[in-house]
Design a protein around this motif. Structure first.
Motif, PDB file in Angstrom:
ATOM      1  N   TYR A   1       0.800  -1.206  -0.159  1.00  0.00           N
ATOM      2  CA  TYR A   1      -0.045  -0.071  -0.048  1.00  0.00           C
ATOM      3  C   TYR A   1       0.897   1.291  -0.001  1.00  0.00           C
ATOM      4  O   TYR A   1       1.903   1.096   0.529  1.00  0.00           O
ATOM      5  CB  TYR A   1      -1.064   0.099   1.218  1.00  0.00           C
ATOM      6  CG  TYR A   1      -0.417  -0.039   2.481  1.00  0.00           C
ATOM      7  CD1 TYR A   1       0.251  -1.133   3.259  1.00  0.00           C
ATOM      8  CD2 TYR A   1      -0.254   1.340   3.103  1.00  0.00           C
ATOM      9  CE1 TYR A   1       0.840  -0.888   4.526  1.00  0.00           C
ATOM     10  CE2 TYR A   1       0.352   1.620   4.534  1.00  0.00           C
ATOM     11  CZ  TYR A   1       0.771   0.630   4.964  1.00  0.00           C
ATOM     12  OH  TYR A   1       1.523   0.625   6.280  1.00  0.00           O
TER      13      TYR A   1
ATOM     14  N   MET B   1      -8.315   8.996  -2.832  1.00  0.00           N
ATOM     15  CA  MET B   1      -8.397   7.421  -2.987  1.00  0.00           C
ATOM     16  C   MET B   1      -7.154   6.715  -2.438  1.00  0.00           C
ATOM     17  O   MET B   1      -6.655   5.777  -2.735  1.00  0.00           O
ATOM     18  CB  MET B   1      -8.893   7.117  -4.226  1.00  0.00           C
ATOM     19  CG  MET B   1      -9.821   7.700  -4.714  1.00  0.00           C
ATOM     20  SD  MET B   1     -11.445   7.718  -3.620  1.00  0.00           S
ATOM     21  CE  MET B   1     -11.886   5.995  -3.736  1.00  0.00           C
TER      22      MET B   1
ATOM     23  N   GLU C   1      -6.998   3.484  -0.967  1.00  0.00           N
ATOM     24  CA  GLU C   1      -7.406   2.549  -2.010  1.00  0.00           C
ATOM     25  C   GLU C   1      -6.146   2.094  -2.910  1.00  0.00           C
ATOM     26  O   GLU C   1      -5.997   1.205  -3.730  1.00  0.00           O
ATOM     27  CB  GLU C   1      -8.541   2.991  -2.878  1.00  0.00           C
ATOM     28  CG  GLU C   1      -9.854   2.834  -2.013  1.00  0.00           C
ATOM     29  CD  GLU C   1     -10.217   4.109  -1.449  1.00  0.00           C
ATOM     30  OE1 GLU C   1      -9.295   4.796  -1.203  1.00  0.00           O
ATOM     31  OE2 GLU C   1     -11.435   4.076  -0.909  1.00  0.00           O
TER      32      GLU C   1
END
Ligand code: CUK
Ligand code: CUA
Length: 603
Positions: free
Chosen positions: A583, A591, A594
């Motif tokens: 990540y 975002m 995400e």
């Protein structure tokens, strides 16, 4: 002379019992206004602070004393991945710590040219360079035949040599010989090319080398020797009442190097000029009482000022006299033109460009302002007091520096006193207290203490640089040498770093080339086998200022920063079979959460 050398008991001018001491009154409202930089406004100066045993360099704004950045150098840094990325690992060679004391910037014509900062590592005898446009470390060089690399100073007439002092004497070479015969130990004054970061030569002397300074013309460099006794215990090192400052004749040393009148020591190929037993053509020893520490050069280039540490005096050498000393026309002691008494435990000296010097006084916990001309007249016998003012600082000041003090453009606006102890000045935070970098207004006759700046241990030195001399870039320009390394890998694998997302398998090695562009990584799934050596090579295609991404691979101890238009890489071993999310660690987009993908590790 008898006084306590202990930091916590020695003060004579300030009550400092923790808890019970009488802390001086808080700065008044008028004074603190001077440091106030309103929201949205910039400071006038960059302060470059060494980070001591943190191994890093810090950037502060002056006068606000706001910390702007920490530059990892010799340390491991979780946020940026310094010490974990392939490039930083190659520079650090597996080491994880350092001890930075002195950060100085490259010069042209006696002032900062905005190109590089250099910083020492006392722990592992290294010199690092920071490229100022990016404020990132770009080179680290090991210094051969050296331990305790302490004082460093770049030449000031141009970006030339960076002179580096070995504080600790060792056998030469240090390969198991002469270990019990300290008389044979020696130390190196090492010259490193500030452009190529190669060791150009070493000058071997038989006493120790503490702080370092260069003149403004490229003729001389200076190093204080506090252990002329050649002792190996505290008592032995404090034996003599008189030590000296080494004055190195750089042109004579260079001539010997050019003529091949050199040797090599140990496995290093660097040419070594043997100047042991000085005074000689390479180095002279000007006597300085007693265990001198700091050496600083006045901004007019005329004087070298040495602090006595165990003598309450500073010793002033007129640099233009050194030519006659080397020519044998005058005695070494005749280079001394002043020796004012400034207080107990003088360590370092800064200048205001108006003929005044400011010496940090460790044991007394004061800053002493004194006038150089008056000190010279007093030394000649005139009845004149060179001391202009003294100011209590809190507490036990080590280094000091003033705005542009180490350049010919010293402007006498701000002085920092880097105090080693803060005692009761801040909220208690457990066993170890912050240090206290105090800001002092020196723009008029009095010394005006206007700000307490708590800092994490332990800055040793700082330079304060006019902001117009530093020009940073907004996105990576890919000019550093490390980009050659990525381009070579990519060329071999037939990959375009800015465009391609590709996984290359090469036996047990897997190279993952990946783009980042907010809010996506170029690959949302990467498949490898347990035990594979996985290398992520990530290029940030975003070209918006400050739009950084980070790549963290969960459960694999991997995280690194990728600035806009930058490439970074890290290599690790894939763990047990399972799914591991990777990540982005820098908040880059709505975002951002995400922005992730799966590392799928198969059996
Ligand atoms: S040394 Cu630390 S207070 Cu390394 Cu510059 Cu004098
Ligand atoms: Cu990319 Cu957060």
């Amino acid at each position: 002379m008898a006084w306590s050398l202990s930091a916590c008991t020695g003060g004579t001018t300030t009550s400092q019992a923790p808890g019970g001491g009488t802390a001086p009154a808080a700065p008044d409202a008028h004074a603190s206004n001077k440091t106030h930089v309103p929201p949205g406004k910039h400071d006038d100066y960059y302060g470059f602070w060494s980070g001591g045993q943190s191994g890093e360099v810090r950037i502060l704004g002056v006068p606000s004393m706001r910390e702007l950045k920490r530059i990892p150098v010799f340390n491991r840094d979780s946020a940026t991945g310094w010490g974990q990325t392939d490039f930083s690992k190659a520079l650090l060679k597996g080491r994880t710590m350092g001890d930075t004391h002195h950060v100085h910037l490259s010069y042209t014509d006696g002032t900062y040219d905005g190109r590089y900062a250099y910083v020492n590592d006392k722990a592992t005898a290294r010199l690092a360079r920071i490229r100022l446009e990016t404020m990132e470390t770009d080179k680290i060089v090991d210094i051969p035949n050296s331990q305790g690399t302490h004082g460093i100073f770049p030449q000031r007439h141009k970006t030339g040599l960076v002179l580096c002092n070995s504080e600790f004497r060792t056998p030469m070479p240090n390969d198991g010989r002469d270990m019990d015969d300290p008389k044979k130990y020696a130390a190196m004054h090492t010259a490193i090319d500030g452009e190529t970061m190669e060791v150009k030569w070493q000058c071997m002397v038989d006493g120790n080398l503490d702080l370092c300074a260069t003149d403004y013309t490229g003729d001389y460099s200076f190093a204080c020797c506090y252990n002329s006794e050649g002792g190996v215990t505290l008592e032995e090192m404090m034996g003599a009442d008189q030590d000296w400052v080494w004055c190195f004749n750089l042109k004579a040393i260079q001539a010997a190097v050019d003529a091949g009148k050199t040797m090599t020591v140990g496995t290093s190929k660097a040419p070594v000029v043997d100047a042991r037993g000085g005074d000689n053509e390479f180095v002279v020893r000007v006597p300085v009482p007693k265990s001198p520490h700091g050496v600083n050069i006045s901004p007019d280039g005329k004087y070298a000022v040495m602090c006595g540490k165990l003598s309450p005096t500073v010793t002033v050498v007129e640099i233009s006299r050194l030519a006659d000393v080397f020519a044998g026309k005058i005695k070494v002691a005749d280079a001394v033109v002043a020796q004012p008494e400034v207080g107990l435990g003088p360590l370092h000296t800064a200048f205001d460009g108006r003929g005044n010097a400011y010496t940090s006084i460790f044991l007394d916990s004061v800053m002493t302002k004194w006038n150089i001309d008056k000190a010279i007249r007093a030394y000649k016998g005139e009845q004149v007091d060179p001391i202009v003012a003294k100011l209590d600082v809190h507490y036990q000041v080590g280094h000091t520096n003033a705005s542009m003090s180490e350049t010919k453009e010293a402007d006498g606006k701000w002085l920092v006193a880097l105090c080693k102890f803060s005692k009761d000045r801040f909220l208690p935070v457990g066993l170890l207290h912050p240090e206290n970098d105090q800001l002092i207004d020196i723009s008029d006759d009095k010394l005006d203490l206007i700000h307490d700046g708590p800092t994490a241990p332990e800055p040793h030195d700082a330079v304060i640089v006019r902001k117009d001399l530093i020009k940073t870039i907004k996105v990576q320009d890919r000019k550093d040498d490390r980009f050659k390394m990525y381009e070579e890998w990519a060329a071999k694998d037939g990959v375009k770093l800015m465009d391609d997302n590709k996984v290359i398998r090469d036996g047990k090695k897997v190279r993952v080339y990946m783009i980042s562009q907010a809010p996506k990584f170029g690959l949302t799934e990467v498949r490898v086998k347990s035990g594979d050596e996985v290398q992520f090579i990530v290029t940030n295609r975003d070209s918006v200022e400050d739009l950084a991404h980070g790549l963290c691979v969960t459960q694999h101890d991997v995280n690194f920063l990728i600035n806009p238009q930058d490439t970074q890489s890290a290599t690790f071993t894939a763990g047990e079979p399972g799914v591991y999310w990777y990540y982005c660690t820098w908040f880059c987009h709505a975002m951002h959460l995400e922005m992730r993908g799966r590392l799928i590790v198969e059996a």
